[in-house]
Structures are given as structure tokens and as C-alpha cells.
Design an enzyme around this catalytic site. Structure first.
Site, mmCIF file in Angstrom:
data_model
loop_
_atom_site.group_PDB
_atom_site.id
_atom_site.type_symbol
_atom_site.label_atom_id
_atom_site.label_comp_id
_atom_site.label_asym_id
_atom_site.label_seq_id
_atom_site.Cartn_x
_atom_site.Cartn_y
_atom_site.Cartn_z
ATOM 1 N N LYS A 59 4.835 -47.716 20.899
ATOM 2 C CA LYS A 59 5.774 -46.695 20.432
ATOM 3 C C LYS A 59 6.792 -47.423 19.556
ATOM 4 C CE LYS A 59 7.256 -44.110 24.111
ATOM 5 N NZ LYS A 59 8.275 -43.421 24.930
ATOM 6 N N GLU A 101 -0.981 -54.747 28.910
ATOM 7 C CA GLU A 101 0.191 -53.892 29.162
ATOM 8 C C GLU A 101 -0.154 -52.439 28.831
ATOM 9 O OE1 GLU A 101 2.704 -53.082 30.639
ATOM 10 O OE2 GLU A 101 4.440 -54.175 29.913
ATOM 11 N N ASP A 102 0.548 -51.517 29.465
ATOM 12 C CA ASP A 102 0.287 -50.094 29.214
ATOM 13 C C ASP A 102 0.951 -49.615 27.924
ATOM 14 O OD1 ASP A 102 2.844 -50.391 30.274
ATOM 15 O OD2 ASP A 102 2.595 -48.916 31.869
ATOM 16 N N PHE A 151 7.908 -39.131 25.419
ATOM 17 C CA PHE A 151 7.687 -39.723 26.734
ATOM 18 C C PHE A 151 6.329 -39.263 27.251
ATOM 19 C CE2 PHE A 151 8.062 -40.269 31.304
ATOM 20 C CZ PHE A 151 8.515 -41.572 31.344
ATOM 21 N N ARG A 182 0.531 -40.613 37.443
ATOM 22 C CA ARG A 182 -0.278 -41.783 37.070
ATOM 23 C C ARG A 182 -1.768 -41.471 37.146
ATOM 24 N NH1 ARG A 182 3.144 -46.332 37.006
ATOM 25 N NH2 ARG A 182 4.766 -46.391 38.594
ATOM 26 N N ASP A 228 7.635 -50.114 24.275
ATOM 27 C CA ASP A 228 8.606 -49.150 23.750
ATOM 28 C C ASP A 228 9.704 -49.950 23.037
ATOM 29 O OD1 ASP A 228 10.118 -46.866 23.356
ATOM 30 O OD2 ASP A 228 10.731 -46.645 25.424
HETATM 31 P P1 5GP Z 1 10.117 -51.409 27.033
HETATM 32 O O1 5GP Z 1 10.755 -52.528 27.787
HETATM 33 O O2 5GP Z 1 9.127 -51.842 25.979
HETATM 34 O O3 5GP Z 1 11.139 -50.439 26.486
HETATM 35 O O4 5GP Z 1 9.367 -50.497 28.071
HETATM 36 C C1 5GP Z 1 8.248 -50.869 28.700
HETATM 37 C C2 5GP Z 1 8.072 -50.086 29.975
HETATM 38 O O5 5GP Z 1 8.808 -48.834 29.966
HETATM 39 C C3 5GP Z 1 6.624 -49.702 30.097
HETATM 40 O O6 5GP Z 1 5.872 -50.713 30.743
HETATM 41 C C4 5GP Z 1 6.717 -48.421 30.885
HETATM 42 O O7 5GP Z 1 6.797 -48.715 32.260
HETATM 43 C C5 5GP Z 1 8.027 -47.797 30.457
HETATM 44 N N1 5GP Z 1 7.827 -46.786 29.391
HETATM 45 C C6 5GP Z 1 8.183 -46.873 28.078
HETATM 46 N N2 5GP Z 1 7.839 -45.764 27.409
HETATM 47 C C7 5GP Z 1 7.250 -44.954 28.306
HETATM 48 C C8 5GP Z 1 6.650 -43.638 28.220
HETATM 49 O O8 5GP Z 1 6.562 -42.964 27.182
HETATM 50 N N3 5GP Z 1 6.139 -43.136 29.381
HETATM 51 C C9 5GP Z 1 6.178 -43.808 30.565
HETATM 52 N N4 5GP Z 1 5.651 -43.202 31.626
HETATM 53 N N5 5GP Z 1 6.731 -45.039 30.681
HETATM 54 C C10 5GP Z 1 7.241 -45.596 29.559
#
Ligand code: 5GP
Length: 186
Positions: free
Chosen positions: A136, A104-105, A157, A170, A108
């Protein structure tokens, strides 16, 4: 959305290409050692994990299969996830009885991965672990056990190295913080 200015919209560089490369090399070595002799499938989550997956798989020295899923979260905003996840592309091969590692990238709130790991666990892999380039933790809503972590980052972000804002940025080779004025622009 206005046309992005790839360089000008970056407030600061958080992780350079060199820092990312070095960490990905270390992760690849650890994964290679841990999964030696096992049937491993790397499951990447498009589109944000594409560069990470491409670099990580080349840093792994044992035989692996790869598979790709694509999910989109909906009901949130451009910078906030909602936790409601839609599967746009499913696995192309079963992972039953194999060792699966989600690539995973960024994590959050954890809502996306919480959903995805539950979904993949239902496909009966022997083991299911998580590798994320970025964590994060400040905004975490659900506890996610991270087995392989690249970097812990502050609550900003970020864009680049696969991560987007409005599908742009990207292709930046580093990870940077997006200027907050960019979200406010009409
Ligand atoms: P979560 O469900 O953990 O809140 O978020 C996961 C997804 O939200 C990530 O796979 C990504 O697509 C997006 N995301 C969360 N934080 C960031 C950020 O700082 N930058 C970007 N570009 N996408 C984020």
C-alpha cells in the site's frame, strides 16, 4: 467490538481466491528459480502472513527451511500502525550464513518491516530479501526495497487471507475492503 458479520462487513472484494492463488504460484516459481542451489530460510511474520506463507511455501519447488516470528506494533490504533514494534516470538534457529527471505502480508507505512529487516540483518544472513503479498504505497513513511510483490493496492483498510480487524476476518479466503462503518461501531 460488536460481533463481526464475516460476509456483511465486507464492502467489496479486492482480490479473489483465484487471483491470489495465481499470483502466489508465480511468486513461488520466481523464488524457486532465484534461490536454486542456495540455503534459503523463509521468515514469516505472524499472524497476518500465515495463509500467504502456507501457500507460498507449497508453491516453492526447492528445499527451504521455514521460521516464524511474531511482532506486535503498539501505540497505534486498530487501523494505523505506530512503528513501535515489540518482538513476541523470535526466530527458533540462527540464520547466520543462510539466505533469508521475509514473507510479509502487507507493507503500509513500512515502519514494521524497516524495524524487522534491521533486526534480522543484525543476525548476519548471507542475504536478506523481502517478499510481501500486498503493498500500500500511498502511506509509506520509510523506503522499503520490495524484492517480490504480489499486488499493489489502494489506500483502503483490507481484511481476509490472514489480515484482521480486531483479530477477526483472518479466515476469509479472499481479500476484501472492510466497511468503514465497522471501525466507527462502538
Ligand atoms: P506498517 O508498519 O507497514 O504500517 O504496517 C504493517 C502492519 O500493519 C501489517 O503487517 C498489518 O498487520 C498492519 N496493516 C497495515 N495495513 C493494513 C490493512 O489494510 N489491513 C490490515 N488488516 N492490517 C494492515
Amino acid at each position: 467490538m460488536r460481533m463481526p458479520d464475516l460476509v456483511g462487513d465486507v464492502a467489496s472484494v479486492l482480490l479473489t481466491e483465484e487471483q491470489i492463488h495465481q499470483r502466489v504460484t508465480e511468486l513461488g516459481a520466481r523464488i524457486s528459480a532465484d534461490y536454486q542451489g542456495r540455503e534459503l530460510t523463509l521468515v514469516s511474520v505472524l499472524k497476518g502472513s500465515l495463509p500467504f506463507m502456507a501457500d507460498l511455501m507449497r508453491a516453492i519447488s526447492i528445499p527451504v527451511s521455514i521460521d516464524l516470528m511474531e511482532v506486535s506494533s503498539y501505540g497505534g490504533t486498530a487501523t494505523e500502525s505506530s512503528g513501535l514494534v515489540r518482538i513476541l516470538k523470535d526466530l527458533s534457529k540462527p540464520i547466520e550464513g543462510r539466505h533469508a527471505l521475509i514473507v510479509e502480508d502487507i507493507i503500509d507505512t513500512g515502519l514494521t518491516l524497516n524495524y524487522l529487516s534491521g533486526y534480522l540483518r543484525g543476525k548476519n544472513p548471507s542475504t536478506l530479501h523481502i517478499c510481501t503479498l500486498l503493498d500500500k504505497p500511498a502511506r509509506r513513511l520509510v523506503d522499503i526495497p520490495i524484492d517480490y510483490l504480489g499486488f499493489t493496492i489502494p489506500d483502503q483498510f483490507v481484511i481476509g487471507y490472514g489480515l484482521d480487524y480486531g483479530e477477526y476476518y483472518r479466515n476469509l479466503p479472499f481479500i476484501g475492503v472492510l466497511r468503514p462503518e465497522v471501525y466507527a461501531a462502538p
